[in-house]
Design an enzyme around this catalytic site. Sequence first.
Site, PDB file in Angstrom:
ATOM      1  N   HIS A  90      25.662 -55.041 -58.705  1.00 54.91           N
ATOM      2  CA  HIS A  90      25.640 -54.567 -60.090  1.00 54.91           C
ATOM      3  C   HIS A  90      24.300 -53.985 -60.509  1.00 54.91           C
ATOM      4  O   HIS A  90      24.246 -53.108 -61.361  1.00 54.91           O
ATOM      5  CB  HIS A  90      26.116 -55.657 -61.037  1.00 54.91           C
ATOM      6  N   ASP A 122      35.363 -53.899 -55.875  1.00 51.84           N
ATOM      7  CA  ASP A 122      35.857 -55.209 -55.464  1.00 51.84           C
ATOM      8  C   ASP A 122      37.017 -55.080 -54.485  1.00 51.84           C
ATOM      9  O   ASP A 122      37.130 -55.860 -53.549  1.00 51.84           O
ATOM     10  CB  ASP A 122      36.285 -56.027 -56.688  1.00 51.84           C
ATOM     11  N   CYS A 167      37.896 -46.484 -61.259  1.00 50.83           N
ATOM     12  CA  CYS A 167      36.640 -46.621 -62.012  1.00 50.83           C
ATOM     13  C   CYS A 167      35.554 -47.283 -61.177  1.00 50.83           C
ATOM     14  O   CYS A 167      34.472 -47.551 -61.674  1.00 50.83           O
ATOM     15  CB  CYS A 167      36.861 -47.380 -63.311  1.00 50.83           C
TER      16      CYS A 167
HETATM   17  C1  PEP Z   1      35.055 -52.527 -59.342  1.00 51.28           C
HETATM   18  O1  PEP Z   1      35.149 -53.647 -58.858  1.00 51.28           O
HETATM   19  O2  PEP Z   1      35.283 -51.487 -58.718  1.00 51.28           O
HETATM   20  C2  PEP Z   1      34.626 -52.360 -60.748  1.00 51.28           C
HETATM   21  C3  PEP Z   1      34.671 -51.192 -61.329  1.00 51.28           C
HETATM   22  O3  PEP Z   1      34.139 -53.459 -61.380  1.00 51.28           O
HETATM   23  P1  PEP Z   1      32.709 -54.087 -61.132  1.00 51.28           P
HETATM   24  O4  PEP Z   1      31.944 -53.145 -60.241  1.00 51.28           O
HETATM   25  O5  PEP Z   1      32.055 -54.259 -62.446  1.00 51.28           O
HETATM   26  O6  PEP Z   1      33.023 -55.375 -60.464  1.00 51.28           O
HETATM   27 MG    MG Z   2      35.144 -55.402 -60.151  1.00 52.30          MG
END
Ligand code: PEP
Ligand code: MG
Length: 755
Positions: free
Chosen positions: A363, A628, A675
């Site tokens: 993140h 994820d 996303c």
């Molecule tokens: C993902 O997992 O692709 C996502 C957009 O959520 P995050 O990266 O915040 O876990």
């Molecule tokens: Mg995620």
Amino acid sequence: MLQTLRRIVQEVNAARDLEQALEIIVQGVKQAMDVDACSIYLHDNQAGQLLMMATDGLNQESVGSVRLELHEGLTGLVAERAELVNLGDAPKHPRYHYFPQTGEECYGGFLGVPVIHHRKVMGVLVVQQLASQRFDEDSVTFLMTIAAQLAGAIAHAEASGGIEGLQLSDEPNGNRPTQGLPGAAGVAVGTAVVVYPASDIDAVPERRTRNIKGEQSAFKKAVAATREEIKQMSERFGKHLPEGERALFDAYLLMLDGDSLVEKTLVRIREGNWAQGALRDTVREHVQVFDAMDDSYMRERGSDIHDLGNRILMHLQDNPRSRRKYSSDTVLVGEDITATMLTDIPVEKLAGVVSCRGSRSSHVAILARAMGIPAVMGADELPVDRVDGYTILADGYTGRVYLNPSKRIRTEYKRLQKEEAELSEELITLRNLPAETIDGIKIPLYANTGLVADIGPSLSSGAEGVGLYRTEFPFMLRDRFPGEEEQRQVYREVLEAFTPRPVIMRTLDVGGDKALPYFPIEEDNPFLGWRGIRITLEHPEIFMAQIRAMLLASAGLNNLKILLPMISSVSEVDETMDLLHRAHEELLEEGNNITFPQMGVMIEVPSAVYLTKQLARRVDFLSVGSNDLTQYLLAVDRNNARVAEMYDALHPAVISALMQVMEGAREYNKPVSVCGEMAGDPAAALLLIGMGIDSLSMSASSLLRVKWVVRSFSQKRAKKILDEVLEMEDSKSIREHLNGVLDEAGLGGLIRAGK
Ligand code: PEP
Ligand code: MG
């Protein structure tokens, strides 16, 4: 044996530089194995040779002078085969090579094991004995274990050695990069500012000071404050504690009053070390002495000193003088940079980020991309405690990090930055043009946001809305849960900034690598644990406050959509829907006029892929969290630099899962978006267009690049490319193929660093 091993590893980790680390190894191993000689050779990458770096037992003149090719000698054989060699009569072996300066002709027994780090042979550890006999199983396994354990420490010390002046070759350090992983695109040159967790003596970095008096006085004050604190604790709790525990307070006071800890630290400060670093070195020295003792009671005393050191440190760090001032070109460097550390420093001063842990999909990297700050992750060989104040160059495209970069390297990177700026300049022209394929299919491009700071860049990138608003970021910036009204204001700001364009707000997704400082979660497997919707459903008081705040914020704007993270079964959607309806009804009863928003779920867990139809039936849209989903499908921790090479959203299994999601959603006529970071990767975006994706959401810095892809291909062509890719069996060939296609279409600038 384990004890000896632990002691050697500890001493190596605490070594001043590479030279000292290698000395400790050869002496420690020789003594522990009771052999006649132990030597270590390191691989000089520039010359492609093995160089003897340290020995205990052979002539010291051989250090730095004995060099051999990989195809030469028994040591070369170990390195060449990356396998151990155990011989009873070494001189008789056809590969035996005699170096007169070593004086090794008298040794019959030879055992060499490779030192391997990240699949690369870094060097060879050799023990020799007079007796002409092979080493026994115990000796072999001991040497193998120590070589495996020390590989990381040697790699680390080698990188530090570069700074301290000990080089394997003559090339200046400024041309030899440390290799990390690309985190966020761009190149940063600036001053390294090492950030480290508070009250942790082992995390204190090296820093020189000229203000000897100031540092000494701060240290004395911290000692006095610690003494006072311990006295108070002793008075308050002393009576209630058993004698043994009570004695600890007295022992602490004795240590503070005695000369050793305080005086030695003051001497170190006088030598130019800053107070925190001087304290760290004194504590380490004491701990090492205690650790080496056989008596377990005495070894425990080492941890008392360590604890006392942390207490003094806490008071030192409390001193307002020790607050860090950031220069305008700060490159934040740390063992494990967190999203909170990143947001602690004024954004206008932040030039780049280098973290020894983490990877592209951590993140903190996502945040850096959102802020347009170049970042390198997983630079685990960077001697982080020694780089504070150095000029540092971080190449966010390739993951290279240069300390004190040479003029040549700087010039090369200046050229790259110029090309990069030219490409961005060209892309700006696409800003107001529609994201539409050559055959007229519209694929709206949205921005991922989470901070107020990235609203501006998202709007100016021409985003058609927000495809993922990560609500956990505003939660991370506080020291307690934000209340309903506080949240309403934050959400309102985003909804207003984008109105009438849609904003998809995701409900709180903490856990995994996103911890809230005020809501710690201790788990063995945080990514498989209490995360996202699992937490909020168990804490309806937190969840209700959040969805009420979102709904209230949308009053009169009606551009809110809500997205649920980490959904792995339909019951989670049903339960959330109940809560949402309840929140909505409550608000209507309270006299608000609020439209019920569209609802979507994230497909980011393998079970959700298999449940696409059941989920699509229940909600208005689906959004694929490829970050994820990739991690869970491939069983590769998105945050672990060691396995980062295996993490690729272009893996055929991920592509096949996405195809299944598209098919399931189509059956219920529900739109699908991506996303995760995959959406902002030009090569992956091309595939997604081929799959018929309805929209894409990404960091603002990728948006115009992806728009260029959308506008350069027809969906028909993208489908054909997808068909070709579906025939391929590994991510490497898929990426190569897609990069080739982009290059041929004149979009090569998107895949190369710079332009
Ligand atoms: C993902 O997992 O692709 C996502 C957009 O959520 P995050 O990266 O915040 O876990
Ligand atoms: Mg995620």
